[in-house]
Enzyme design. Structure first.
Site, short mmCIF file in Angstrom:
data_model
loop_
_atom_site.label_atom_id
_atom_site.label_comp_id
_atom_site.label_asym_id
_atom_site.label_seq_id
_atom_site.Cartn_x
_atom_site.Cartn_y
_atom_site.Cartn_z
CD GLU A 102 4.21 0.25 -3.41
OE1 GLU A 102 3.48 1.23 -3.17
OE2 GLU A 102 5.40 0.35 -3.73
CD GLU A 119 -0.05 2.92 -3.33
OE1 GLU A 119 0.74 3.28 -4.21
OE2 GLU A 119 -1.01 2.14 -3.57
#
Length: 213
Positions: free
Chosen positions: A126, A130
């Protein structure tokens, strides 16, 4: 300062009621959401700013027409300026006042656990996605917090789990680059967000994760 196991601390903002509790383990299920309280190599706490506000996203999901918006006025203070302009463009009647041009939808970095992943592998993935592959993890902390958030605007409850994450990049490495991620528009220091409604409880989360043993 620390938080004992299973002790619950409550924060309330105009939009949220947040319960923070220290736990031993993160449950593994298809609905588990995990987040990282990221600390830069030079000691700054990081936070993400969403590309779309939760309020505007909820409004879009409830619309049956591309041309008409039905919007509660209590939601307007929790939207980006460009979102408010879009709503104003579609209004049949009424007006929008008291726009805050400085609003940002702050979130901890992280996301939903894949059943094939470990907790730490999920967070590594993640953070990489991101940040447009700019963030790499040095190490994770051992303290885990359970975050239960009641959204008072939409009467929904969200549960997530958070741990500290020390990264290899400095604040300067991350703050002068554009991000093209579909969800995150900016990564910045939490210290620059002291006027945000979420600042108090986000600061508490960081302090608990970094300072608790």
């Amino acid at each position: 300062m620390g938080i004992t196991m299973d002790e619950e601390v409550i924060f309330e903002t105009p939009r949220e009621l947040i319960s923070i509790k220290r736990i031993k383990d993160i449950p593994r299920s298809k609905d588990t959401h995990v987040f990282a309280a990221c600390i830069t190599s030079d000691g700054y706490p990081l936070i993400g700013a969403r590309r779309t506000s939760f309020a505007f996203q909820a409004i879009l999901s409830q619309q049956n027409s591309d041309s008409i918006f039905r919007v509660s006025t209590k939601l307007l203070r929790f939207m980006y300026y460009n979102e408010l302009r879009e709503i104003f463009r579609r209004l049949r009647k009424g007006s929008i006042n008291n726009i805050d041009p400085h609003f940002e939808e702050l979130i901890l970095l992280g996301g939903k656990l894949d059943k094939k992943e470990s907790i730490k592998d999920c967070l590594r993935r993640e953070l990489k996605e991101e940040s447009d592959e700019r963030i790499t993890v040095k190490e994770f902390g051992n303290v885990i917090l359970k975050l239960t958030t009641q959204d008072k605007l939409f009467n929904k409850v969200y549960i997530g789990y958070c741990m500290s994450c020390f990264i290899n990049q400095s604040l300067e490495d991350l703050s002068h680059t554009s991000i093209y991620n579909v969800e995150i528009r900016k990564i910045k220091s939490l210290n620059d967000c002291i006027n945000d409604d979420k600042y108090e409880y986000l600061s508490y989360i960081y302090n608990m994760l970094v300072n608790s043993k």
